[in-house]
Design an enzyme around this catalytic site. Structure first.
Site, short mmCIF file in Angstrom:
data_model
loop_
_atom_site.label_atom_id
_atom_site.label_comp_id
_atom_site.label_asym_id
_atom_site.label_seq_id
_atom_site.Cartn_x
_atom_site.Cartn_y
_atom_site.Cartn_z
N SER A 328 5.48 -0.31 -9.31
CA SER A 328 5.85 0.18 -8.51
C SER A 328 6.76 1.60 -9.41
CB SER A 328 7.53 0.09 -8.41
OG SER A 328 7.33 -1.46 -7.66
N ASP A 352 13.95 -5.18 6.20
CA ASP A 352 13.29 -5.34 5.29
C ASP A 352 13.75 -7.17 4.99
OD1 ASP A 352 10.88 -6.72 2.89
OD2 ASP A 352 12.60 -5.33 1.88
N ASP A 367 6.64 -8.81 -0.59
CA ASP A 367 7.96 -8.32 -1.37
C ASP A 367 7.99 -8.90 -2.15
OD1 ASP A 367 10.05 -5.26 -0.99
OD2 ASP A 367 10.50 -6.93 -2.13
N HIS A 373 14.95 -7.31 1.37
CA HIS A 373 16.24 -6.64 0.76
C HIS A 373 17.42 -5.81 2.11
CE1 HIS A 373 14.71 -5.31 -3.25
NE2 HIS A 373 13.51 -5.62 -2.66
N CYS A 386 11.85 -1.60 -3.21
CA CYS A 386 11.69 -2.44 -2.23
C CYS A 386 9.88 -1.66 -1.61
CB CYS A 386 12.34 -1.91 -1.25
SG CYS A 386 12.11 -2.36 0.34
#
Length: 628
Positions: A328, A352, A367, A373, A386
């Site tokens: 990420s 999400d 995820d 989320h 996310c």
């Protein structure tokens, strides 16, 4: 009976015989004398110059004088690579008829390991100058020197020589930054100037020592000396002094380097810290490490074998050559690319629920937060990392745009100006996959790419330099080790940059896009839901960052990641990138802890400690010095 009287002695006949013999003897003596006189004339007059030259060669010798190698200093003047005198016993092949016998004699006096004898014989085979001493054993102690000197009259062709050898005062702390020097081998000879390296035993093997070899080495000198029959120097007839190598002054800060290594501890990992304004590398840590001093005069087979065969790979430079999925940590750049290509907007939101699925595809892309989320916009997606949001963004933007924008930030190339060993990583594209994998690029590849997984591999150096570009609001500055060079008399010299870094210039289409990304990275550190909020808590300055977690082993569909169920070396890598202070960046860095788990829990605290060390401790030290 009649008797005749005969003379018993004929004096006239004897006179004739004597005269004849005298003439022959005189002629013989005269001939020999003439031959000797002719030969003497030929030697003394006709061939005078030829034999005078041979005589001088026997009486005079041209000896090379190796230059002192340049020193290496950190930014504060602390010496990182020094030269220290050592004593070595050497053999001059020209004066030794039986090398094995001479080695046996020396072995009876001092302890000479078999490995050093083998190295000596290898050097002997490739030696092109029989008059040059070849080291047999280095770093002699006082007792060993005394033992050899006492028997000096029995050891013709053996010399005890003092030489300057490289010494690294900080040992393992700088091995992956400076590299090291070692004895010249056969491979080195193919790339050397034979004359300039006459009498030189050491050459840069790795890192800065190798990259700046021409500058550090200097220029060889020569002296003509008169010797006696025992090859002892009587006097120096002529001399051309060697020119010492240049000194290197680095951007590296020894204190920050030590702090980085302490923070990594006994974990496998790497840290690269950069000054965004200059591109200067402030710290380059890779753990575990090794002592470069062991390599200077030759490491023994057992010690090298332990380093080579260690599962922790202490010889491997993780900071420059380690290739890891960025996870990420690249989401800010992917988000920027989305804004620049109008594939994303700051106000667009998704719901999400913990997973993403392509149309007509059974695979579920999950995820990291299994329950999802909830409602997420682009800022939330960066702050909370996310994956689901970026799956959708990656699919919409496509590989071509993502690969193009990441190339602006130095991915896919060695970004440094004076590091040749750094690896390029892998920046995938359609063309790359077709050439390497022989297959087309699929939409699912773009989804993995968007969260820093799949084929995408980066080095800590690349992550740090890309983060420095974010700190500079899109301005690229290539990383480098050397700040300046200095001659032996203290004159500053221009710093040659011998590498071209092929990074295409980039200017953000809208500065507010860059500002949005940086503000989101600030919220990662200081926001209520930021993945690194615990590391940003109670800070005296604002910092921007992004956590990352890179998968080491794949998890099957429907399975849950369980770190406790995996072997330690199969657990996720922990990553973090960031810079501080936000409004006037002084340091940008990348941290990776192999198999360390979450970036927010493992890598981010390390980064915070380094930020504090550079921004608070360093500045306070300057203020205290100014007060004095």
């Amino acid at each position: 009976m009649r008797f005749e009287h005969r003379r018993l002695k004929d004096e006239n006949n004897e006179k004739r015989i004597f005269a004849l013999r005298s003439i022959v003897a005189s002629f013989f003596i005269l001939s020999l004398t003439s031959a000797l006189l002719f030969r003497l004339y030929q030697l003394q007059v006709v061939d005078y110059q030829h034999y005078r030259t041979l005589s001088d060669k026997n009486r005079m010798q041209l000896q090379s004088m190796p230059p002192n190698r340049g020193l290496i200093f950190d930014r504060n003047g602390q010496i990182l690579a020094d030269n220290q005198p050592i004593f070595s016993v050497s053999i001059i092949p020209e004066y030794v008829s039986d090398i094995d016998d001479m080695i046996a004699k020396l072995s009876a006096l001092i302890d000479i390991p078999e490995s050093q004898v083998e190295r000596f014989k290898k050097r002997l085979k490739r030696s092109r100058r029989p008059y040059q001493p070849i080291p047999l054993k280095s770093k002699l102690n006082d007792q060993e020197i005394a033992m050899i000197e006492v028997r000096r009259h029995e050891l013709k062709g053996v010399e005890v020589q003092a030489e300057l050898a490289r010494y690294y005062p900080l040992g393992a702390l700088t091995s992956h930054s400076l590299g090291y020097v070692g004895r010249i081998n056969e491979k080195d000879l193919t790339r050397l100037d034979e004359q300039n390296y006459s009498g030189t035993n050491y050459i840069g093997k790795l890192g800065l020592e190798r990259f700046y070899e021409d500058e550090l080495h200097g220029t060889v000198g020569f002296q003509t000396v008169e010797t006696n029959a025992s090859n002892r120097v009587l006097r120096v007839l002529d001399k051309i002094n060697p020119v010492p190598g240049h000194n290197l002054i680095l951007y590296l800060d020894a204190n920050l380097q030590q702090k980085a290594e302490e923070l990594l501890g006994d974990r496998r990992g790497a840290i690269v810290a950069i000054d965004p304004q200059t591109g200067g590398l402030l710290a380059v840590a890779s753990t575990p490490s090794f002592d470069p001093n062991a390599f200077v005069t030759g490491i023994d087979y057992k010690s090298y074998g332990e380093l080579r065969d260690s599962l922790d790979l202490p010889l491997f430079n993780r900071a420059l050559r380690g290739q890891y999925p960025p996870g990420s940590t690249i989401k800010p750049i992917i988000a920027l690319a989305g804004l620049e290509t109008k594939s994303a907007t700051t106000h667009f939101t998704i719901w999400d629920n913990g997973w993403y699925q392509l149309e007509n595809d059974e695979r579920i892309y999950r995820d990291w937060k299994r329950q999802g989320h909830g409602r997420v916009n682009l800022n939330d997606a960066i702050v909370e990392s996310c994956d689901t949001y970026f799956y959708g963004l990656g699919f919409k933007m496509g590989i071509d745009n993502m690969s193009k924008y990441l190339s602006y930030f130095g991915f896919g190339v060695n970004p440094a100006l004076d590091i040749s060993e750094a690896r390029d990583g892998i920046l995938p594209s359609r063309e790359w996959k077709r050439a390497v994998k022989g297959r087309a690029w699929y939409p699912g590849d773009s989804l993995n790419f968007a969260i820093g997984q799949g084929y995408f591999l980066t080095t800590p150096l690349q992550l740090a330099s890309a983060t420095a570009m974010l700190a500079n609001r899109g301005h690229w500055v290539a990383p480098r080790f050397v700040s300046s060079m200095q001659s032996s008399n203290g004159d500053l010299l221009p710093n040659p940059m011998k590498r071209d870094v092929n990074v295409e210039p980039y200017t953000p289409r809208k500065q507010e896009n860059m500002d949005f990304i940086i503000n989101s990275m600030v919220e990662v550190m200081h926001g209520a839901r930021g993945t690194a909020r615990s590391s940003g808590r109670n800070a005296e300055y604002k910092m921007a960052g992004k956590t990352g977690t890179a998968q080491v082993v794949g998890i099957k569909q429907g399975e849950k990641y369980d770190a406790d169920a995996l072997k330690e070396r199969h657990r996720d890598h922990a990553l973090f990138v960031g810079f501080a202070p936000v409004n006037d960046p002084k340091i940008a860095l990348a941290v990776i802890v192999e198999n360390g788990g979450g970036g927010g829990s493992t890598a981010a605290p390390i980064a915070r400690a380094l930020f504090d060390e550079w921004i608070l401790v360093k500045d306070n030290s300057k203020l205290q010095e100014a007060g004095k």
